[in-house]
Structures are given as structure tokens and as C-alpha cells.
Design an enzyme around this catalytic site. Sequence first.
Site, PDB file in Angstrom:
ATOM      1  N   GLY A  22      37.640  13.619  27.768  1.00  0.00           N
ATOM      2  CA  GLY A  22      38.710  12.716  28.364  1.00  0.00           C
ATOM      3  C   GLY A  22      38.669  12.086  29.817  1.00  0.00           C
ATOM      4  O   GLY A  22      37.710  12.522  30.272  1.00  0.00           O
ATOM      5  N   ILE A  24      40.533  12.834  32.804  1.00  0.00           N
ATOM      6  CA  ILE A  24      40.504  13.670  33.672  1.00  0.00           C
ATOM      7  C   ILE A  24      39.565  14.990  33.305  1.00  0.00           C
ATOM      8  O   ILE A  24      38.899  15.309  34.376  1.00  0.00           O
ATOM      9  CB  ILE A  24      42.111  14.274  33.964  1.00  0.00           C
ATOM     10  CG1 ILE A  24      42.966  12.971  34.244  1.00  0.00           C
ATOM     11  CG2 ILE A  24      42.055  15.454  35.060  1.00  0.00           C
ATOM     12  CD1 ILE A  24      44.560  13.588  34.134  1.00  0.00           C
ATOM     13  N   ASP A  43      36.562  18.915  22.294  1.00  0.00           N
ATOM     14  CA  ASP A  43      37.248  17.236  22.162  1.00  0.00           C
ATOM     15  C   ASP A  43      37.115  16.963  20.961  1.00  0.00           C
ATOM     16  O   ASP A  43      35.936  16.731  20.383  1.00  0.00           O
ATOM     17  CB  ASP A  43      36.658  16.478  23.588  1.00  0.00           C
ATOM     18  CG  ASP A  43      37.695  15.456  23.896  1.00  0.00           C
ATOM     19  OD1 ASP A  43      37.966  14.724  22.948  1.00  0.00           O
ATOM     20  OD2 ASP A  43      37.847  15.307  25.138  1.00  0.00           O
ATOM     21  N   GLY A  48      39.296  10.306  24.135  1.00  0.00           N
ATOM     22  CA  GLY A  48      38.530  10.636  24.948  1.00  0.00           C
ATOM     23  C   GLY A  48      37.055  10.175  24.247  1.00  0.00           C
ATOM     24  O   GLY A  48      36.957   9.791  23.195  1.00  0.00           O
ATOM     25  N   TYR A 161      57.012  12.872  23.509  1.00  0.00           N
ATOM     26  CA  TYR A 161      55.706  13.332  24.586  1.00  0.00           C
ATOM     27  C   TYR A 161      56.421  14.494  25.336  1.00  0.00           C
ATOM     28  O   TYR A 161      55.779  15.272  25.355  1.00  0.00           O
ATOM     29  CB  TYR A 161      55.165  12.358  24.995  1.00  0.00           C
ATOM     30  CG  TYR A 161      54.086  12.450  26.009  1.00  0.00           C
ATOM     31  CD1 TYR A 161      52.811  13.166  25.497  1.00  0.00           C
ATOM     32  CD2 TYR A 161      54.041  12.051  27.196  1.00  0.00           C
ATOM     33  CE1 TYR A 161      51.906  13.486  26.446  1.00  0.00           C
ATOM     34  CE2 TYR A 161      53.053  12.449  28.111  1.00  0.00           C
ATOM     35  CZ  TYR A 161      51.867  13.374  27.774  1.00  0.00           C
ATOM     36  OH  TYR A 161      50.917  13.362  28.588  1.00  0.00           O
TER      37      TYR A 161
END
Length: 327
Positions: A22, A24, A43, A48, A161
Site C-alpha cells: 500500500g 504507507i 498484501d 495497494g 471505519y
Amino acid sequence: MSPPDDIHSSSPQSFLVTGGAGFIGSHLVERLISEGHRVTVIDDCSTGTFENLCSLQHNDRLTSHSCKVSECRELEDIVQRADFIFHLAAAVGVELVVNSPIRTIQTNLRETEVLLQAASHHGTPVLIASTSEVYGKSLKPVFVETDDLLIGPPTFSRWSYACSKLMDEFLAMSFFKERALPIIIARLFNTVGPKQTGRYGMVLPRFIEAAKRDEPLRVYGDGNQSRCFSYVKDTVHALLRLASCQRARGEVFNVGSTNEIQISELARVVIEVLGSKSQIQMVPYAEAYSPGFEDMHRRKPSVEKLFDFTGFRPSTPLRDIIQQAAD
Ligand code: UDP
């Protein structure tokens, strides 16, 4: 303040970075590899992409698994071999959250639970990337880690979220208390920089893309809402400092910049820095997201605790960040 232990000066270590492909995560992986460490990335490429790690394509200290944490058959082995885990895998982006709340909740709860469970089998320390969203609708001018949290009702998907990430925090804290698993919780505030995509709603990459094409910059609401934007390399630096700080275990930290800017001003600065001919277009929230959408008016962290524990706070000026991200 006691000086932080230094992850960088120690001998090479082995890291697991979930969400390492991703935005970051990939910056974190690049930094760890550049310092001589071994890194395993898990991942599922939902938001990402392994293209974010293309500079490390042939590096034999990087191992990649393209799957969910919960579907990784080698998870126990990987966790056992790791000296430290950065858990960044999560559903991200306000638009994605609003459009796919089931996926958001399931991803954020299930993957973290599986990861913590595996880590607790081997006592592997974990840094959990949480979010400033957990502060919800708080009207406090500056958010402190010990604040009460004010989340909106379940009729507005946005808050799924915050709630799911907050449950991650509670779960991590419970593993710390009940199973003595060393955990650190980092609440990331708006983080920006190269490789960030505007696809899932993030404002700065969208503004930069529009400005480069001389297209209108779409400012939602009245544009008076403000944010503090942290340069991704500063955020990564803070995460590494936290990881190597023994005192930080079992603690929650805000990680972000304290330079506040209103979104309409951000649009103006982007146009100016990039020398663009773009205009600013005001867009009602209901049109941008959905009717009844609730935005945060301000969101500014206190980073005193981060500084106290690590001696570091993000400080790259916004104009430099915009230039870096645009390049
Ligand atoms: N925003 C905007 N135009 C966009 C995308 C976002 O004006 O194209 C606004 C958004 O409503 C919010 C702020 O910019 O007030 C930051 O949005 P972002 O999604 O980047 O982060 P967050 O809302 O999580 O702080």
C-alpha cells in the site's frame, strides 16, 4: 525523556509488514530494506499494488505474499521468524468505506484478529496502524490519546471505519493485557506523499492530479474544514522510532503533523505550487459522497506523547510535500 532504542543501529532484523504494497506500507518496506533488514510483505492488493515495490523487485531480502493475512497458509511460520510486525493491512479511503461498509468492517476486524492471534502464539511484537478517524466528531481543537471518542450512528456508513479500527485497538490492548503480547497502537492522521492514489477519496493526490491537468479542483462542503497533512516519510520515521521504543509497548500514539490547513486553502496552495491554471469548484457533500454525509470540521493531533517517547515529530512543510508528491 529517555533516548529511544535505535532499530537502525542494531543488527539486521526480520520484519513482517501487512499491507506492505500500500501507500504507507511500501514506503515503510523501502526504508526497512534500505537499512539492511529482511522484510516479508502480505498484501491482498485490494487497494495497494506490488508496483509500489517495483524498486525492490530483485531484492532478495524482500519476500511477498499476494493474499489476505487470514488466507496466508505460511502465516504462523512468517510470524515466528519475524522480530517485529507492522500491521498496516486495512480498508482505507472515505469513499471506499462509504461505498463498501461490509468489506470495511470484515477486513478491519477479521484480519487484525487473525494477525494478533498468530503473533500471540510466538510473542512477536506488533505495531497496529489505527486512524485519527477514531476521534470521530469530537470538537476538541487538538486530539489527545486519552480523549473520549465521539462516533456517529450506524446509519452513516462512514463511522464503520472508525468503529472497526477502534475495535482493533481494543483487541490489541486486550492481547497486551491478557496475553502479554507487546503491542503499540499508532493513530495515523492524514498522511500524504508520492505513490498515494486519489482513487479511494484522498484529497491531496486528487488536487495534484487535477492541477497538473488544469482541471477544476473539487472542494467538498464549504471548504472551511481543516486537516493536518504529514509527509509519508515522516510518518514512516515515527513508526520506526515507536517500534524500537520499549517504553511504547502497550501505549497509544497519535502520529501526524500539527500544521493545520483548510481544504479550500489547500486547493489554492496546490494550484500555486504547481503553477496550474485550474479553478476551484465547490461541491456539496451530498453530491460528493451521499445525502447526510458527516465530515469532520477539524482534525489536529497532539504529538507531545510521540515526541516524549521517541524524540521525533513530523515537520516537513506542506509546500515541500506537495512538490514531492507532484514529482
Ligand atoms: N475532500 C475534498 N475534495 C476531494 C476529496 C476530499 O474537498 O476530492 C475533502 C474531504 O471532504 C475532507 C478533506 O478533503 O474534508 C480530507 O479528505 P480525505 O478523504 O483526504 O481525508 P479524511 O476525510 O479522512 O480526513
